[in-house]
Design an enzyme around this catalytic site. Structure first.
Site, PDB file in Angstrom:
ATOM      1  CG  HIS B  26      15.278  36.232  42.241  1.00 33.28           C
ATOM      2  ND1 HIS B  26      14.330  36.544  43.190  1.00 33.28           N
ATOM      3  CD2 HIS B  26      14.674  35.365  41.378  1.00 33.28           C
ATOM      4  CE1 HIS B  26      13.193  35.906  42.909  1.00 33.28           C
ATOM      5  NE2 HIS B  26      13.373  35.187  41.817  1.00 33.28           N
ATOM      6  CG  LEU B 118       9.386  39.105  34.283  1.00 32.28           C
ATOM      7  CD1 LEU B 118       9.883  37.825  33.616  1.00 32.28           C
ATOM      8  CD2 LEU B 118      10.550  39.907  34.844  1.00 32.28           C
ATOM      9  CG  HIS B 251      16.425  33.267  37.920  1.00 30.71           C
ATOM     10  ND1 HIS B 251      16.375  34.550  37.460  1.00 30.71           N
ATOM     11  CD2 HIS B 251      15.184  33.010  38.420  1.00 30.71           C
ATOM     12  CE1 HIS B 251      15.165  35.050  37.651  1.00 30.71           C
ATOM     13  NE2 HIS B 251      14.425  34.138  38.236  1.00 30.71           N
ATOM     14  CD  GLU B 381      -5.700  47.645  23.570  1.00 32.77           C
ATOM     15  OE1 GLU B 381      -4.701  46.896  23.523  1.00 32.77           O
ATOM     16  OE2 GLU B 381      -6.438  47.854  22.591  1.00 32.77           O
ATOM     17  CG  HIS B 446     -15.567  43.806  19.733  1.00 39.05           C
ATOM     18  ND1 HIS B 446     -14.959  42.694  19.196  1.00 39.05           N
ATOM     19  CD2 HIS B 446     -14.842  44.876  19.309  1.00 39.05           C
ATOM     20  CE1 HIS B 446     -13.925  43.077  18.462  1.00 39.05           C
ATOM     21  NE2 HIS B 446     -13.835  44.393  18.515  1.00 39.05           N
TER      22      HIS B 446
END
Lengths: 640, 640
Positions: B26, B118, B251, B381, B446
């Site tokens: 990159h 990312l 990139h 989370e 759930h």
């Protein structure tokens, strides 16, 4: 004249009665948001309880899905037939229409989406708002969010996406009560949400959530906005239960009969549990009449494209049968499909040219032009999946069929939303490329090894890993024809050598496994393989045949489908052999229904490694020599 | 005197040479961010290349992990021994120290974290900043983010968390180049990041990313801030390759020799590939000397708590052996551990009392008091898992052992970060409660059904589902003693009836499966079960015994561990029987190494359903009568 208090308290007490009877549920939001929901239904929401499928209705999504009792109360009071008083009384009990969290059903009953996992609702609402824009509809998408939804990362992806595309048909109703399960929001959050939304180009309105006039004028104002709108309604969680108001203790448990009695006295509610006075019910059931004329008009709406019967032979002819990456063949299929149908809606999370999801027939959707057929989701994988759910929920009947792409390894980022596709039975098509250690130099962070299995294991997910241009066409057909759940198409980054193998029919393919090459009957060796490893299996077979062994190569594009076939068929593929092996550049987990103890697995039971594709395959023994020799060695210990 | 241009261009050309030799990598970020990184290393970063483990060093994390060539160039030029010129030349090749994306190694070599997916890097940086604060250290955590990192939802969780705890030792260096892979950021984003960070209580500094003085003063300013800081460096992607500057084309692919030649002429760089002139190398290698005195001083730093040998007998004694949910026993274990060790750091994503992760010995960490032992992560989370990775990365040797809790079903939200725990070998302890359809009324959103399997399948993850207070103690011990990877402890929401079964030792438990009840030798029936289903298996056994059948119940707290045992042991548990079955309230996927064709599986091969716990178990046939009868039926068709 009935007072606003009476009409809104009907929501409160009905919700409390439900939760008390179930001894389970979430009174906090029901009590806190009753006033806002009442005004929304009374004066604003465009709906018709007799026709929950009415396409031009506003959509109302409880992203804070634990507010289900409040939602069901609204639907019952408004007169939705699936939410009669019997269903209300069966809140949270088995096989009721009133489960613990709202559940979308394909029959459309007023519940627009399955919600509960926080942040998913706002993601789906964004998809619905996009679908409405694409349709040229003029309705509104309202979504109820609490602090929880807005704390989840997916909400930021949703907010920034909606801001970028200026989805001004979207209204976020923020239940701004400063409480989360652990206590005050000040325990863990100091975010100024108004500024945060503003940074993404939203209008923000602040309002008291218990003052009817303010609520009304806030919603009125939101409907006229030129931008997406967030209304922060300052509310008191548990409003009405004096001892618990403003406390996290009222979030998620029944309050008990004594608290209810006190609230009844305080709010002057004297009906029996579940009993709504006739005048109140009548008033609620007339709210929708505001929309009666609009409803009539909507019948005349036409101009939507109907889906066409796809000509798969034409697709097949348009795809080059040659050595290439399966992601390349996939682009050819997409191009061909777009020539036949205007109802396919593409997109990728910033990897359009890597996923090969964008083709020449694509026209980008932009904030000024929604009549395209490609969405740049940006680097927002999680929102992308949730938005695709929303697009399908918006008008499942004959609208757009969305597909979306990213690298297979990043399916992990989307998993909560993918799970909802599967749970709701929404036929999102997931295009996952760069599907193994074949990714090569980018290394273990970008090399999926456990992701294919993680998709295969998800209930109601169809996972397909094609091995050739022909199988890519079949995979797309299977995905398009799978209308009751999502499909994951798993594609290679690297080129796969073309094998001019036996002709196969779609019928063979869709059984999940078929003979790709070699012996039909008894064989010394059966080699099962998927995707890029089928070619390797073929080379192994050729080499074994030179040693006078009979070999059958079985391509297994879908293991789960294969295991559902009649025993005879399964045996005809993987039975009748001395030894058997599986080659897949991923983990073994999930293959043991096919493999017996003495059988061989050639795969990757650890994370990958950075290096040239070929070097990486060699490092894991995934090459012709090692596999051939291992099979020969194993044959020494087996007899037919 | 060497010019800034020469010194920064050394980074550019070294990176280009690496990428060109690898024909992969990159260049965009390497060229675009070279000036910023040069100034950071020259004037600011506190480091010592001879001691990459120096605890008081600043941390530098490339959240934009595709900038690896630039990072390795910095490390080589600075004189880190693991990044000598041979390693630099082997960029992206097998078994090099210079893989495609930065990879943390336990030997500490200057790469602080494995990054590439990312947004993970900023999450880990937040954890490191928290760890530094808890340690009372005064160093800085710098993290390089591109538009991609900031678009991911996890970045918002990180930003809002860092703002709330006012982690003013954290500096986000934003490579603000307006380009993503698909093209201009304007394709998919309009977010005003400065305002967005500000909304979470950050200072924001804007700077030209190619003006050395501006860069220097921006970083200087950031170091004095009383808040976390984001510096948006306006940069030109691919700076130096005129034809590709500012384009997405640069990139992620090698630019080719011709482009490099042109850049060499333009930037007046005339050394051979990989050749750094001596004066430049000397200059770079002296940058760290700024810190020499600080380094000496740091040796004197003491006052950190050493970990203690834990007394597990004491823990065992403190846990009540009675009927209760395993999450309740887990809290008792935590309480007892905290009495012995100050090095355990708890936390939950807003479910402290549901996950039973917070006990009386806990003191909350707040923005004003970092000397606590409990972190309220908020409803974040994904960030929670990434932060735990960062906490362990900060100073793995003898710092805090973090555990964190949420509902098992929401492990899906954390999966990309959990994967990095496993890939990096970081011993995060994940407490996942509400572990099956036993969740009951909250319904399918759930109720985990596929999550246990999805954790078991992850390489280097130890997944344990204990069935009793005793097994909970063992599970915690296994987790604490597993120092080379993460552990997931899977706990029930619902009460499990206590069985006063055979005494077991930790040595039995840690083999992954052991005889819980019944016959040691030949048995008619072997029943394997985990967690809350072990009690059910026990009841089935009692009932079968009344029919004069011999039964062995095998508790399987860890399937993967069990399958690693010697064949003899495995056979002694699951061999020597007429029929065999598994009971687990989840999917079958992954159990087929234990089950043969004629064996029985009692589980949940679909999403769950809302209803009372007992009703839901019955709906899936997970009850005494159905299982007993099914086993008896199956015995009719088998012989010993």
């Amino acid at each position: 004249m009935l007072s606003d208090k009476k009409l809104s308290n009907a929501l409160r007490f009905l919700s409390l009665d439900m939760i008390e009877a179930a001894k389970s549920g979430h009174p906090g939001i029901a009590l806190g948001m009753a006033d806002v929901l009442y005004i929304l239904f009374k004066n604003h929401l465009v709906f018709n309880p007799s026709d929950p499928s009415w396409r031009l209705r506003d959509r109302l999504i409880f992203s804070a899905g634990h507010g289900s009792a409040l939602l069901y109360s609204c639907l019952y009071l408004s007169g939705y037939k699936d939410f009669n008083i019997d269903q209300i009384k069966r809140f949270r009990s088995l096989h009721s229409n009133t489960p613990g969290h709202p559940e979308f059903s394909r029959c459309n009953n007023g519940v627009e989406a399955t919600t509960g996992p926080l942040g998913q609702g706002i993601g789906m609402a964004v998809g619905m708002a996009m679908a409405s824009k694409i349709s040229g509809d003029t309705n509104k998408i309202f979504v109820i969010c609490g602090d929880g939804c807005l704390a989840e990362g997916i909400s930021q992806e949703a907010i920034s996406f909606a801001g970028h595309y200026n989805l001004n048909n979207l209204v976020v109703i923020f239940d701004d009560n400063n409480i989360t399960i652990d206590g005050s929001t000040s325990l863990s959050s100091s975010c100024d949400h108004a500024t945060r939304f503003g940074a993404s180009g939203w209008d923000v309105i602040l309002s008291d959530g218990h003052n009817y006039d303010e609520i009304d004028s806030a919603i009125t104002q939101s409907k006229g906005s030129k931008k997406p709108v967030m209304i922060a309604f300052k509310t008191i969680i548990g409003f009405g239960i004096a001892s618990l108001e403003g406390s996290c203790k009222i979030h998620g448990a029944a309050v008990g009969p004594e608290n209810i009695s006190i609230a009844r006295r305080r709010l002057m509610w004297d009906s029996e549990p579940f009993d709504i006075p006739d005048d109140i019910l009548l008033a609620w059931r007339s709210f929708w009449l505001r929309n009666e004329k609009l409803y009539d008009a909507s019948y005349n709406f036409t101009g939507r494209q109907q889906d066409v019967e796809l000509n798969w032979d034409a697709v097949l002819k348009s795809v080059q049968m040659h050595s290439c990456a399966t992601r390349v063949s996939s682009a050819e299929v997409i191009e061909s499909l777009l020539m036949q149908s205007a109802n396919i809606l593409g997109g990728s999370a910033d990897l359009s040219s890597s996923n090969n999801t964008r083709v020449s027939m694509h026209q980008d959707i932009t904030r000024d032009h929604f009549d395209g057929n490609y969405i740049h989701y940006g680097i927002r994988e999680h929102l992308m999946a949730a938005a695709c759910n929303g697009i399908l929920l918006y008008d499942g009947s004959a609208f757009k069929r969305p597909y979306c792409g990213t690298f297979l390894v990043f399916s992990d980022y989307m998993r909560p939303a993918i799970r909802l596709s599967a749970l709701m039975g929404l036929p999102v098509i997931y295009i996952f490329t760069h599907d193994s250690i074949g990714v090569g130099e980018d290394g273990p962070t970008h090399q999926p090894v456990e992701q294919i299995a993680s998709l295969r294991m998800m209930p109601n997910m169809l996972t397909i890993r094609p091995c050739s241009p022909l199988e890519v066409v079949c995979a797309w057909r299977a995905a398009i024809e799978n209308t009751t759940g999502p499909t994951s198409i798993i594609l290679s980054r690297q080129k796969i050598e073309y094998v001019n193998h036996l002709p196969i029919s779609y019928e063979d393919f869709i059984r999940g496994a078929y003979k790709f090459y070699g012996a039909s009957d008894a064989a010394d060796v059966v080699i099962c393989a998927t995707g890029s490893e089928v070619h390797l299996a073929y080379l192994v077979a050729i080499k074994l045949e030179k040693q006078s062994l009979t070999v059958r190569v079985v391509s297994v594009p879908s293991v789960e489908r294969f295991l559902l076939q009649p025993r005879d068929y399964v045996d005809s593929m993987i039975g009748n052999c001395r030894t058997k092996c599986v080659i897949e550049a991923g983990i073994r987990f999930g293959w043991d229904r096919i493999l017996k103890d003495q059988d061989l697995f050639f795969g990757v039971d650890d994370f990958g490694i950075s290096g040239k594709c070929e070097d990486v395959f060699n490092a894991f023994g995934l090459n012709l020599d090692n596999i051939t020799q291992s099979i020969i060695n194993s044959l020494k210990f087996t007899s037919f």
